[in-house]
Motif scaffolding. Structure first.
Motif, PDB file in Angstrom:
ATOM      1  N   GLY A 142     -18.899  29.607 -16.824  1.00  0.00           N
ATOM      2  CA  GLY A 142     -17.513  29.716 -17.231  1.00  0.00           C
ATOM      3  C   GLY A 142     -16.797  30.324 -15.929  1.00  0.00           C
ATOM      4  N   SER A 143     -15.515  30.011 -15.619  1.00  0.00           N
ATOM      5  CA  SER A 143     -14.786  30.624 -14.728  1.00  0.00           C
ATOM      6  C   SER A 143     -13.063  31.043 -15.121  1.00  0.00           C
ATOM      7  N   HIS A 144     -12.973  32.224 -15.013  1.00  0.00           N
ATOM      8  CA  HIS A 144     -11.552  32.693 -15.559  1.00  0.00           C
ATOM      9  C   HIS A 144     -10.799  31.977 -14.634  1.00  0.00           C
ATOM     10  N   ARG A 145     -10.849  31.731 -13.483  1.00  0.00           N
ATOM     11  CA  ARG A 145      -9.783  31.219 -12.562  1.00  0.00           C
ATOM     12  C   ARG A 145      -9.773  29.851 -12.961  1.00  0.00           C
ATOM     13  N   GLU A 188     -10.022  28.511 -16.018  1.00  0.00           N
ATOM     14  CA  GLU A 188      -9.241  28.545 -17.379  1.00  0.00           C
ATOM     15  C   GLU A 188      -7.997  28.971 -17.245  1.00  0.00           C
ATOM     16  N   ALA A 189      -7.481  29.781 -16.106  1.00  0.00           N
ATOM     17  CA  ALA A 189      -6.085  30.358 -16.017  1.00  0.00           C
ATOM     18  C   ALA A 189      -5.546  29.233 -15.265  1.00  0.00           C
ATOM     19  N   SER A 190      -6.141  28.357 -14.284  1.00  0.00           N
ATOM     20  CA  SER A 190      -5.276  27.354 -13.899  1.00  0.00           C
ATOM     21  C   SER A 190      -4.996  26.286 -14.844  1.00  0.00           C
ATOM     22  N   TRP A 191      -5.687  26.118 -15.779  1.00  0.00           N
ATOM     23  CA  TRP A 191      -5.555  25.269 -16.636  1.00  0.00           C
ATOM     24  C   TRP A 191      -4.276  25.594 -17.892  1.00  0.00           C
ATOM     25  N   THR A 192      -4.470  26.896 -18.163  1.00  0.00           N
ATOM     26  CA  THR A 192      -3.228  27.375 -18.793  1.00  0.00           C
ATOM     27  C   THR A 192      -1.987  27.176 -18.078  1.00  0.00           C
ATOM     28  N   ALA A 199       2.762  28.443  -6.933  1.00  0.00           N
ATOM     29  CA  ALA A 199       2.413  29.980  -7.007  1.00  0.00           C
ATOM     30  C   ALA A 199       1.961  30.515  -8.257  1.00  0.00           C
ATOM     31  N   LEU A 200       2.065  29.839  -9.238  1.00  0.00           N
ATOM     32  CA  LEU A 200       1.371  30.008 -10.609  1.00  0.00           C
ATOM     33  C   LEU A 200      -0.199  29.937 -10.402  1.00  0.00           C
ATOM     34  N   ARG A 210      -5.680  36.313  -9.614  1.00  0.00           N
ATOM     35  CA  ARG A 210      -5.433  37.448 -10.682  1.00  0.00           C
ATOM     36  C   ARG A 210      -5.503  36.563 -11.812  1.00  0.00           C
ATOM     37  N   PRO A 211      -6.465  35.693 -12.372  1.00  0.00           N
ATOM     38  CA  PRO A 211      -6.325  35.248 -13.529  1.00  0.00           C
ATOM     39  C   PRO A 211      -5.886  36.157 -14.893  1.00  0.00           C
ATOM     40  N   ALA A 212      -6.134  37.334 -14.768  1.00  0.00           N
ATOM     41  CA  ALA A 212      -5.634  38.224 -15.917  1.00  0.00           C
ATOM     42  C   ALA A 212      -4.069  37.942 -15.920  1.00  0.00           C
ATOM     43  N   LEU A 213      -3.593  37.930 -14.809  1.00  0.00           N
ATOM     44  CA  LEU A 213      -1.940  37.951 -14.863  1.00  0.00           C
ATOM     45  C   LEU A 213      -1.476  36.936 -15.430  1.00  0.00           C
ATOM     46  N   ILE A 214      -2.129  35.814 -15.357  1.00  0.00           N
ATOM     47  CA  ILE A 214      -1.695  34.413 -16.291  1.00  0.00           C
ATOM     48  C   ILE A 214      -1.595  34.632 -17.756  1.00  0.00           C
ATOM     49  N   ALA A 215      -2.618  35.454 -17.904  1.00  0.00           N
ATOM     50  CA  ALA A 215      -2.512  35.820 -19.660  1.00  0.00           C
ATOM     51  C   ALA A 215      -1.399  36.614 -19.870  1.00  0.00           C
TER      52      ALA A 215
END
Length: 495
Positions: free
Chosen positions: A367-370, A372-376, A412-413, A420-425
């Motif tokens: 898994g990769s938080h980065r 997953e955040a990028s896909w969001t 930028a997103l 900072r993957p948590a920032l996207i959430a």
């Protein structure tokens, strides 16, 4: 001693492999989303510029006057090589005259009323057709992605033997992951004919230049025009000597008299004001999938016959039918609505497919938080970027750098997702997108009242879409909370 570096290299390779897969999925999603939107691009153009004077009819005499007025207004500029008169249609009851230098709306008498300035609609079309890359290379890339999507759809169906038998099985009350997989599989089946139609025709359109180049090298000594002429007709030899403007009124009258069932949609004047000028009139034929037949005329408006798109070789008819089959420009509003809904379903299939893939990687320990955040960011940042681009156009004007601002916003997103993957959430992009849709619909309706009824219908559709996304998101969040609590309870019971 050499174990840890080797493991790190493997992990990096896996991460790069996953990132490339995510990039391909992201581009397919963007193409599918914008394709769903521009099905009604004429209606969006009207929605974007609500104050333009409208006219349902442009007579042959008015078309002649419009051409004359636009050419006279460009005195002192280099002569235009092509002049286009877009005839009014029910979707866009506005006539437009376009040259190499500018485009102008004209009224029913052929008088210039305003410059054409639907930059947001053009921004959407460019994003879908060539991803704002150099046009030839962008269309090749989009065509290749169409082939990839067609392969994914077919192999996805073949990889699930029960997928047709379970076409209406939806376990929406179970774990959100199971519900997501069910929706992915069901929509993949329901949209299969549509997906194959739009992906294969999109590949045909996008990769057409590659095919023509290959045919030219093999059969015409590299002459591309000779290949295109076999389908779309050839052009007479140019003669740059100056002359009077062509008689487009006579050409339009001839189409009406000889082919009364056809409806002219475009008049194209090649090299206007020269001795070598000639005219083409593109006219729609009722109950035909072709975008239209092209009728040829000389500068005096004398009939030179059709090209053959309506009754010529089967290859010609097929080529002329690919565009409408891809964009849904046939049979009116019901087909357009169907294309929009099916296109949005294809977006859901793409989004859920990548989400399921990322979830599988996580369960396997990769898994990769980065990622997953990028896909969001792709799923919710893309529509948000499109909305913000409209706001920019509405506040700054049609000259606003929409392409640059959209890609900078998305970059930028994505940078934030990588750092900072948590920032996207924390940004709650889905909620922000829903709010932006609602504000856009209500704000546009208030700012343009009173206006064309069709515009308010679009505002209502945008508002309904916002409400639907909010309701589905709320239900999914509630289901995820319940599923998480159940997993916690079961884990506690086992201990």
């Amino acid at each position: 001693m050499s174990g840890p570096p080797r493991q790190t290299l493997v992990q990096r390779a896996l991460g790069g492999h996953a990132a490339l897969g995510l990039l391909a999925g992201a581009l397919i999603y963007i193409i599918a989303l914008t394709g769903s939107i521009i099905v009604i691009h004429d209606r969006w153009q009207r929605w974007e510029e609500p104050s333009v004077v409208e006219s349902a009819v442009l007579s042959p005499t008015a078309a002649q006057a419009a051409m004359t007025a636009v050419v006279a207004g460009e005195a002192g500029k280099p002569p235009t090589t092509h002049l286009y008169i877009r005839m009014p249609t029910p979707d866009l009851p506005r006539a437009v005259v376009t040259t190499d230098h500018a485009a102008w709306y004209v009224d029913g008498a052929g008088r210039i009323v305003a410059p054409e300035a639907h930059s947001w609609t053009e921004f959407l079309i460019g994003l879908h057709e060539y991803l704002h890359l150099p046009m030839t290379w962008g269309m090749i890339l989009v065509g290749a992605l169409g082939v990839a999507l067609a392969a994914l759809v077919v192999t996805g169906v073949l990889a699930h033997p029960r997928i047709v038998r379970d076409a209406f099985l939806l376990r929406t009350r179970h774990d959100p992951q199971i519900a997501r997989a069910d929706w992915h599989n069901r929509l993949g089946v329901w949209t299969l004919p549509f997906a194959l139609a739009v992906t294969l025709t999109g590949a045909f359109i996008g990769l057409g230049s590659v095919g023509v180049s290959a045919l030219a090298r093999g059969y015409t000594g590299g002459d591309l025009e000779k290949v295109y002429a076999r389908v779309f007709g050839d052009e007479p030899a140019p003669n740059a000597a100056r002359g009077s403007l062509p008689n487009v009124a006579a050409a339009l009258h001839a189409v009406h008299d000889r082919v009364p069932q056809a409806t002219p949609t475009y008049v194209i004047v090649h090299d206007p004001g020269t001795r070598g000028q000639h005219v083409q009139v593109i006219a729609e034929h009722p109950r035909r999938l072709i975008y239209g037949e092209t009728y040829r005329f000389d500068g005096e408006g004398r009939w030179h016959g059709p090209v053959g798109l309506s009754d010529g070789a089967l290859g010609q008819q097929a080529a002329a039918s690919a565009y409408n089959l891809h964009f849904g420009n046939y049979a009116g509003l019901p087909v357009e609505i169907a294309y929009i809904l099916l296109g949005l379903a294809l977006c859901i299939v793409t989004a859920t497919g990548t989400t399921l893939w990322l979830g599988k990687r996580r369960r396997r320990g990769h898994g990769s938080h980065r990622l997953e955040a990028s896909w969001t960011v792709i799923v919710w940042g893309t529509p948000l970027g499109l909305i913000l681009a409209y706001w920019l156009r509405a506040t700054v004007g049609p000259q606003a750098p929409l392409v640059t601002c959209f890609w900078l916003f998305l970059a930028a997103l994505l940078l934030a997702a990588g750092v900072r993957p948590a920032l996207i959430a924390a940004l709650h992009l889905r909620t922000v997108t829903v709010g932006a849709l609602g504000v856009t619909a209500l704000g546009h309706a208030a700012a343009t009242y009173p206006g064309p009824t069709a515009n308010f219908a679009l505002d209502a559709a945008i508002l309904a879409m916002a409400g639907l996304i909010w309701a589905v998101g709320r239900r999914s969040s509630a289901a995820a909370t319940v599923a998480g609590a159940e997993r916690t309870r079961m884990a506690a019971a086992q201990h």
